[in-house]
Design an enzyme around this catalytic site. Structure first.
Site, PDB file in Angstrom:
ATOM      1  N   GLY A  81       2.134 -19.989   8.203  1.00 56.45           N
ATOM      2  CA  GLY A  81       2.073 -19.027   7.027  1.00 56.45           C
ATOM      3  C   GLY A  81       2.342 -19.715   5.619  1.00 56.45           C
ATOM      4  CG  HIS A 118     -25.909  15.527  -4.323  1.00 51.75           C
ATOM      5  ND1 HIS A 118     -25.728  14.702  -5.342  1.00 51.75           N
ATOM      6  CD2 HIS A 118     -25.913  16.701  -4.675  1.00 51.75           C
ATOM      7  CE1 HIS A 118     -25.427  15.372  -6.678  1.00 51.75           C
ATOM      8  NE2 HIS A 118     -25.815  16.616  -6.444  1.00 51.75           N
ATOM      9  CE  LYS A 128      -3.232  -2.902  -0.057  1.00 52.69           C
ATOM     10  NZ  LYS A 128      -2.333  -4.011  -0.100  1.00 52.69           N
ATOM     11  N   GLY A 164       1.236 -13.663 -13.483  1.00 50.41           N
ATOM     12  CA  GLY A 164       0.010 -13.735 -12.435  1.00 50.41           C
ATOM     13  C   GLY A 164      -0.642 -12.519 -12.009  1.00 50.41           C
TER      14      GLY A 164
END
Length: 468
Positions: free
Chosen positions: A143, A436, A52, A179
């Site tokens: 893991g 809105h 990220k 991939g």
């Protein structure tokens, strides 16, 4: 060799293992936490968090390509110091890892935390670091690691995995990404936006694990405008001088490096799972109950990415809690799992919530759809691309699931997921307030589309209001 006893032995100190340990502590049980390899959780070291950080750098830099529309002069001259950007990503990665370690294993005494590889001699007898530990129950949370086909290992450091990307000090000029699931697509788009010539390959016909045909095609069309994507055929790698050639059918490209992101395999080599006395299935994992995490009727529990079923941090946390709860109490309690939620942080976000397209009875569902092109907030943001699709029971209107490629998808997917978890209907959602202009209005429009196709209607006259 010395032997000691504990109530619970936990193998693996990632997200699942740490949550299992918390349950043992809560129950007042004695325990030992054992970890082979690097500590600090997959998420913090090589997964969610550093990816990220790289995505944020890439998005911010990519935004310069839109600035000319707003009258910003000089945007084309903006440059990026790649080594400095990568160092920033690594610095953030190190902060995340240090936080995990600082709040978990850093101050644990050596009798509670053992940094070494463990092996099962019996289902509840472990050999590690020159000692044997007898436990009443064992939690296995070791893991996973990136899958690399054996022939590809000969390419050395020209073949990268997701574990390697965040150690780079500079980027190559060209790279193939093999991939295009969640990890490959996120990193592929980010690297492309950072200036690497990316070519994507996947033997599947879709990207990011999409199943809904409308969402899947939209994703291919949108991401395919940023870098070439070749689908439907397995890729092959050959060496040409100092470069690698990646070929799939009629498509071929010569690149400096290849990012292999074709999946992950459980870390079970040398663990001794054969001593459990139960058949080992795919990738050497024994069958287990995903609601109790128990292996057969043994006092042995699996949790986290090692299972290969739900390789997501929040799922690993839940599985660690379930496994730890049962291991600490000698129980086989079964727990209802949460509504499935999948988010790909590429731009736009690709998300799936609840039941997937392949799980639905197409004759019994109503599909609500909105394309992002006319959505006001998305247009203002300069990100009015994508589509939102939601699924509801045609008779009752109960929300079942959804799939989308949309800006702010990480937020919309959470809202939809929470509503599905609560068993709400389309009509009930339409009675929620929508401001809105916000991106949530796109979800509102998809709900209206679905509402017109279901039999159950809100009482009181208006769809969105309750009569006093």
């Amino acid at each position: 060799m010395s032997e000691r006893t504990v109530d619970v032995a936990i193998i693996g100190s990632g997200t699942a293992g740490l949550n299992a340990m918390a349950q043992a502590r809560k129950a007042g049980k004695s325990f030992v936490l054992i970890n082979g390899g690097e500590p600090g959780t997959t998420c913090a070291r090589v997964g969610c968090m550093p990816s990220k950080a790289m995505i944020q750098v890439a998005e911010d830099y990519h935004r310069r390509t839109h600035l000319g529309k707003y009258g910003v002069d000089g945007h084309e001259a903006m440059t990026l110091d790649i080594p400095e950007a990568l160092e920033h990503v690594q610095d953030l990665r190190d902060i995340f890892v240090d936080r995990v370690l600082g709040s978990s294993t850093d101050d644990m005494p050596g009798d509670l935390f053992i940094q070494d590889y463990a092996r099962l001699l019996e289902p509840t007898l472990i050999e590690v670091a020159g000692q044997r530990i007898r436990a009443d129950a064992v939690v296995i949370a070791t893991g996973s690691r990136p899958l690399i086909p054996k022939p590809w290992r000969a390419f050395g450091n020209r073949l990268l995995t997701t574990d390697d990307v965040f150690e780079l000090e500079d980027l190559p000029e060209s790279m193939a990404v093999i991939g295009l699931g969640t990890i490959g697509l996120e990193l592929g788009q980010s690297l492309s936006r950072l200036g690497v010539r990316i070519t994507g390959f996947d033997q599947m016909d879709e990207i990011a694990g999409t199943q809904d045909p409308e969402v899947g095609q939209s994703a291919i069309d949108i991401i395919g405008k940023e870098f070439p994507i070749h689908l439907g055929q397995a890729a092959e790698i050959t060496q040409e001088g100092e470069k690698l050639r990646v070929s799939a059918g009629e498509h071929s490209v010569l690149v400096d490096k290849v990012l292999c992101s074709i999946g992950r395999v459980p870390n079970v080599e040398g663990l001794g799972l054969e001593t459990l006395g139960v058949p080992l299935g795919k990738q050497g994992i024994p069958a287990f109950d995903s609601s109790s995490m128990q292996v057969g009727d043994l006092p042995v529990f699996l949790a986290g990415d090692v299972t290969g079923e739900r390789p997501l941090l929040h799922e690993a946390g839940d599985e660690g809690k379930i496994a730890g709860y049962n291991a600490a109490r000698g129980e086989s309690a079964r727990f209802r799992r949460k509504t499935p939620l999948f988010i790909n942080f590429c731009d736009p976000n690709i998300c799936a919530v609840g039941q997937r397209w392949s799980e639905l009875d197409q004759d019994r569902i109503a599909v609500g759809q909105i394309k992002l092109a006319p959505v006001g907030r998305a247009l203002i943001m300069g990100k009015n691309k994508g589509v939102i699709r939601i699924y509801a029971d045609k008779v009752s209107g109960t929300l079942l699931g959804g799939e989308m490629i949309t800006p702010k998808g990480e937020n919309l997917a959470h809202l939809l997921c929470w509503c599905i978890e609560q068993g709400l209907t389309v009509g009930q959602l339409l009675r929620m307030p929508f401001y809105h202009p916000v991106i949530e209005e796109a979800l509102q429009a998809a709900l209206y589309d679905a509402y017109g196709k279901i039999e159950a209607k809100n009482e009181g006259g208006l769809t969105e209001l309750r009569r006093l």
